[in-house]
Design an enzyme around this catalytic site. Structure first.
Site, PDB file in Angstrom:
ATOM      1  N   SER A  32      19.743  55.044  47.991  1.00 17.26           N
ATOM      2  CA  SER A  32      20.369  54.249  49.066  1.00 17.26           C
ATOM      3  C   SER A  32      19.343  53.647  50.005  1.00 17.26           C
ATOM      4  O   SER A  32      18.595  54.370  50.651  1.00 17.26           O
ATOM      5  CB  SER A  32      21.258  55.138  49.948  1.00 17.26           C
ATOM      6  OG  SER A  32      22.393  55.520  49.283  1.00 17.26           O
ATOM      7  N   HIS A  65      23.498  49.278  47.113  1.00 16.42           N
ATOM      8  CA  HIS A  65      22.933  49.495  45.772  1.00 16.42           C
ATOM      9  C   HIS A  65      23.232  48.224  44.971  1.00 16.42           C
ATOM     10  O   HIS A  65      24.364  48.024  44.539  1.00 16.42           O
ATOM     11  CB  HIS A  65      23.636  50.645  45.043  1.00 16.42           C
ATOM     12  CG  HIS A  65      23.484  51.978  45.687  1.00 16.42           C
ATOM     13  ND1 HIS A  65      22.841  53.034  45.075  1.00 16.42           N
ATOM     14  CD2 HIS A  65      23.888  52.444  46.875  1.00 16.42           C
ATOM     15  CE1 HIS A  65      22.859  54.083  45.872  1.00 16.42           C
ATOM     16  NE2 HIS A  65      23.499  53.751  46.972  1.00 16.42           N
ATOM     17  N   HIS A  89      26.923  56.887  40.432  1.00 17.07           N
ATOM     18  CA  HIS A  89      27.310  58.189  41.001  1.00 17.07           C
ATOM     19  C   HIS A  89      28.644  58.634  40.408  1.00 17.07           C
ATOM     20  O   HIS A  89      29.488  57.803  40.060  1.00 17.07           O
ATOM     21  CB  HIS A  89      27.504  58.078  42.513  1.00 17.07           C
ATOM     22  CG  HIS A  89      26.327  57.543  43.250  1.00 17.07           C
ATOM     23  ND1 HIS A  89      26.087  56.196  43.386  1.00 17.07           N
ATOM     24  CD2 HIS A  89      25.310  58.176  43.893  1.00 17.07           C
ATOM     25  CE1 HIS A  89      24.981  56.011  44.090  1.00 17.07           C
ATOM     26  NE2 HIS A  89      24.478  57.193  44.406  1.00 17.07           N
ATOM     27  N   TYR A  91      31.072  59.826  42.058  1.00 25.17           N
ATOM     28  CA  TYR A  91      32.200  59.456  42.922  1.00 25.17           C
ATOM     29  C   TYR A  91      32.695  58.033  42.686  1.00 25.17           C
ATOM     30  O   TYR A  91      33.779  57.661  43.138  1.00 25.17           O
ATOM     31  CB  TYR A  91      31.874  59.677  44.409  1.00 25.17           C
ATOM     32  CG  TYR A  91      30.735  58.834  44.941  1.00 25.17           C
ATOM     33  CD1 TYR A  91      30.900  57.491  45.226  1.00 25.17           C
ATOM     34  CD2 TYR A  91      29.491  59.404  45.162  1.00 25.17           C
ATOM     35  CE1 TYR A  91      29.860  56.725  45.706  1.00 25.17           C
ATOM     36  CE2 TYR A  91      28.434  58.648  45.639  1.00 25.17           C
ATOM     37  CZ  TYR A  91      28.626  57.302  45.918  1.00 25.17           C
ATOM     38  OH  TYR A  91      27.588  56.547  46.374  1.00 25.17           O
ATOM     39  N   GLU A  92      31.904  57.224  41.974  1.00 23.13           N
ATOM     40  CA  GLU A  92      32.366  55.866  41.654  1.00 23.13           C
ATOM     41  C   GLU A  92      33.397  55.899  40.529  1.00 23.13           C
ATOM     42  O   GLU A  92      33.996  54.878  40.192  1.00 23.13           O
ATOM     43  CB  GLU A  92      31.182  54.998  41.229  1.00 23.13           C
ATOM     44  CG  GLU A  92      30.197  54.735  42.352  1.00 23.13           C
ATOM     45  CD  GLU A  92      28.967  54.006  41.853  1.00 23.13           C
ATOM     46  OE1 GLU A  92      29.029  52.780  41.703  1.00 23.13           O
ATOM     47  OE2 GLU A  92      27.938  54.672  41.596  1.00 23.13           O
ATOM     48  N   ALA A 119      18.859  59.443  49.377  1.00 23.83           N
ATOM     49  CA  ALA A 119      19.146  59.740  50.781  1.00 23.83           C
ATOM     50  C   ALA A 119      19.961  61.028  50.778  1.00 23.83           C
ATOM     51  O   ALA A 119      20.747  61.257  49.868  1.00 23.83           O
ATOM     52  CB  ALA A 119      19.960  58.605  51.388  1.00 23.83           C
ATOM     53  N   MET A 223      24.483  63.251  46.818  1.00 27.12           N
ATOM     54  CA  MET A 223      25.468  62.991  45.760  1.00 27.12           C
ATOM     55  C   MET A 223      24.847  62.391  44.503  1.00 27.12           C
ATOM     56  O   MET A 223      25.532  61.702  43.740  1.00 27.12           O
ATOM     57  CB  MET A 223      26.550  62.044  46.302  1.00 27.12           C
ATOM     58  CG  MET A 223      27.253  62.589  47.536  1.00 27.12           C
ATOM     59  SD  MET A 223      28.415  61.408  48.206  1.00 27.12           S
ATOM     60  CE  MET A 223      28.711  62.097  49.836  1.00 27.12           C
ATOM     61  N   SER A 224      23.572  62.635  44.292  1.00 30.25           N
ATOM     62  CA  SER A 224      22.939  61.992  43.125  1.00 30.25           C
ATOM     63  C   SER A 224      21.839  62.886  42.549  1.00 30.25           C
ATOM     64  O   SER A 224      21.839  64.093  42.736  1.00 30.25           O
ATOM     65  CB  SER A 224      22.330  60.647  43.558  1.00 30.25           C
ATOM     66  OG  SER A 224      21.264  60.859  44.442  1.00 30.25           O
ATOM     67  N   ASN A 247      20.638  62.190  57.816  1.00 27.86           N
ATOM     68  CA  ASN A 247      21.593  62.714  58.809  1.00 27.86           C
ATOM     69  C   ASN A 247      21.579  64.239  58.778  1.00 27.86           C
ATOM     70  O   ASN A 247      21.263  64.833  57.751  1.00 27.86           O
ATOM     71  CB  ASN A 247      23.017  62.212  58.503  1.00 27.86           C
ATOM     72  CG  ASN A 247      23.455  62.598  57.104  1.00 27.86           C
ATOM     73  OD1 ASN A 247      23.087  61.934  56.130  1.00 27.86           O
ATOM     74  ND2 ASN A 247      24.204  63.666  56.984  1.00 27.86           N
ATOM     75  N   HIS A 284      28.286  56.795  56.679  1.00 29.39           N
ATOM     76  CA  HIS A 284      27.489  55.995  55.747  1.00 29.39           C
ATOM     77  C   HIS A 284      26.581  55.008  56.483  1.00 29.39           C
ATOM     78  O   HIS A 284      25.461  54.745  56.056  1.00 29.39           O
ATOM     79  CB  HIS A 284      28.418  55.264  54.774  1.00 29.39           C
ATOM     80  CG  HIS A 284      27.705  54.625  53.623  1.00 29.39           C
ATOM     81  ND1 HIS A 284      26.845  55.308  52.793  1.00 29.39           N
ATOM     82  CD2 HIS A 284      27.692  53.341  53.183  1.00 29.39           C
ATOM     83  CE1 HIS A 284      26.348  54.479  51.894  1.00 29.39           C
ATOM     84  NE2 HIS A 284      26.841  53.277  52.108  1.00 29.39           N
TER      85      HIS A 284
HETATM   86  N1  HPA Z   1      26.016  64.762  52.300  1.00 28.26           N
HETATM   87  C1  HPA Z   1      26.053  64.330  51.040  1.00 28.26           C
HETATM   88  N2  HPA Z   1      25.400  63.258  50.641  1.00 28.26           N
HETATM   89  C2  HPA Z   1      24.667  62.586  51.519  1.00 28.26           C
HETATM   90  C3  HPA Z   1      24.580  62.979  52.859  1.00 28.26           C
HETATM   91  C4  HPA Z   1      25.306  64.135  53.280  1.00 28.26           C
HETATM   92  O1  HPA Z   1      25.287  64.534  54.447  1.00 28.26           O
HETATM   93  N3  HPA Z   1      23.767  62.101  53.488  1.00 28.26           N
HETATM   94  C5  HPA Z   1      23.364  61.208  52.557  1.00 28.26           C
HETATM   95  N4  HPA Z   1      23.913  61.481  51.366  1.00 28.26           N
END
Ligand code: HPA
Length: 315
Positions: A32, A65, A89, A91-92, A119, A223-224, A247, A284
């Site tokens: 990302s 992306h 991913h 989740y897509e 990320a 998530m990757s 984050n 996000h």
């Molecule tokens: N959780 C899951 N995936 C992420 C996060 C998170 O806090 N930040 C960036 N990708």
């Protein structure tokens, strides 16, 4: 996925890239907001393929992306490199085999070393937003629950049925990554080493899920990455994993409503020392913002890593 489909994607690319990219040994998966690395490549040497045009590739659907495979020369040593700008991913809605399809195509192109970037959110309270973490191990709930990219018929041409994954993140590559970080001026306190937990998403973690992952030994969550790393290791590609912390993840318990009501009604006075961390919840936009701010450092680090690798090949 059949062996023939991987082969047809590799053939499609090989037929269109010039001879000098037939020696491509290094690949970078840009996470990302980290695709800017390809903008540092000399325009005249760059060749791009939209994922949608490559046989077997599914289309990436995430904002930030763009979904293309780019060939170029990286760094001062002009290392021929193939970049995945954008990845797939779970989740897509893609299967885990679809998500990892490109990695076997990279293998067929001759790639020996893969730098995977992402990320992520920090579970370890010592990790700060903006820190870069060199991954030294991983933990995949999805993988443990059956969403392994190696599930199903094993393709023996790529690797063994049962894969040892305890040394997934090459020690010598990790050392080169730290040397690269220090060399490009990233403070030693801003570059870390630790464990990446993979979740399927797309929800960010609940407080309890976050505590669970932390208790399991994870420093960050995303998530990757892990499915791609598993497929890369299966076919013998050496891996370096880099996470950009975008984050904090909320692990504290939330406010206790019962305690508050008992106190309000004067029935019982209970001190609630849990912080209300509502404002810390992941979003996000924050992920993209932090990626944009720190992406330059990560890019310099990857470029320097490629130079160090060219000077000190890792067997
Ligand atoms: N959780 C899951 N995936 C992420 C996060 C998170 O806090 N930040 C960036 N990708």
């Amino acid at each position: 996925m059949s062996e023939a489909l991987y082969a047809s994607a590799a053939k499609y690319l090989k037929e269109q890239i010039p001879e000098h990219y037939h020696a491509v040994r290094l690949a970078v998966i840009c996470g990302s907001g980290l695709g800017g690395l390809v903008n540092t490549i000399e325009q005249s040497t760059k060749i791009e393929f939209a994922y949608a045009d490559i046989p077997g590739f599914v289309a990436s659907t995430v904002a930030g992306h763009s979904g293309k495979l780019v060939f170029g020369f990286l760094g001062d040593q002009r290392t021929p490199t193939v970049f995945m700008v954008g990845r797939f991913h779970l989740y897509e809605g893609h299967t885990v085999q679809e998500c990892t399809f490109p990695v076997r195509v990279l293998k067929l192109l001759g790639v020996e070393t893969l730098v995977v970037t992402n990320a992520c959110g920090a579970l370890n309270p010592e990790h700060k937003v903006g820190d870069i973490m060199v991954i030294n191990d991983h933990f995949s709930l999805a993988g443990m629950a059956g969403e392994s990219p190696l599930r199903g018929k094993n393709l023996d041409a790529f690797g063994p049925r049962f894969l040892a994954i305890s040394e997934a993140y090459n020690y010598r590559l990790r050392k080169l990554a730290f040397k690269a970080a220090l060399k490009v001026g990233i403070s030693k306190d801003d570059v870390r080493e630790g464990v990446y937990a993979h979740v399927a998403g797309p929800c960010y973690e609940s407080r309890t899920e976050a505590r669970f992952l932390r208790m399991c030994g994870a420093d960050v969550v995303g998530m990757s990455t892990v499915p791609e790393v598993v497929i890369a290791r299966h076919c013998g590609i050496k891996v370096l994993g880099l996470s950009l912390i975008t984050n904090p993840v909320v692990t504290a318990r939330g406010k206790d409503a019962k305690k508050e009501v008992l106190t309000e009604l004067g029935i019982e006075t209970v001190v609630d020392d849990e912080v209300d961390t509502e404002l810390m919840k992941a979003d996000h936009e924050e992920v993209l913002e932090t990626s944009a701010r720190r992406a330059d450092d990560m890019q310099s680090m990857v470029k320097c890593f490629a130079d160090l690798l060219a000077e000190n090949p890792v067997a």
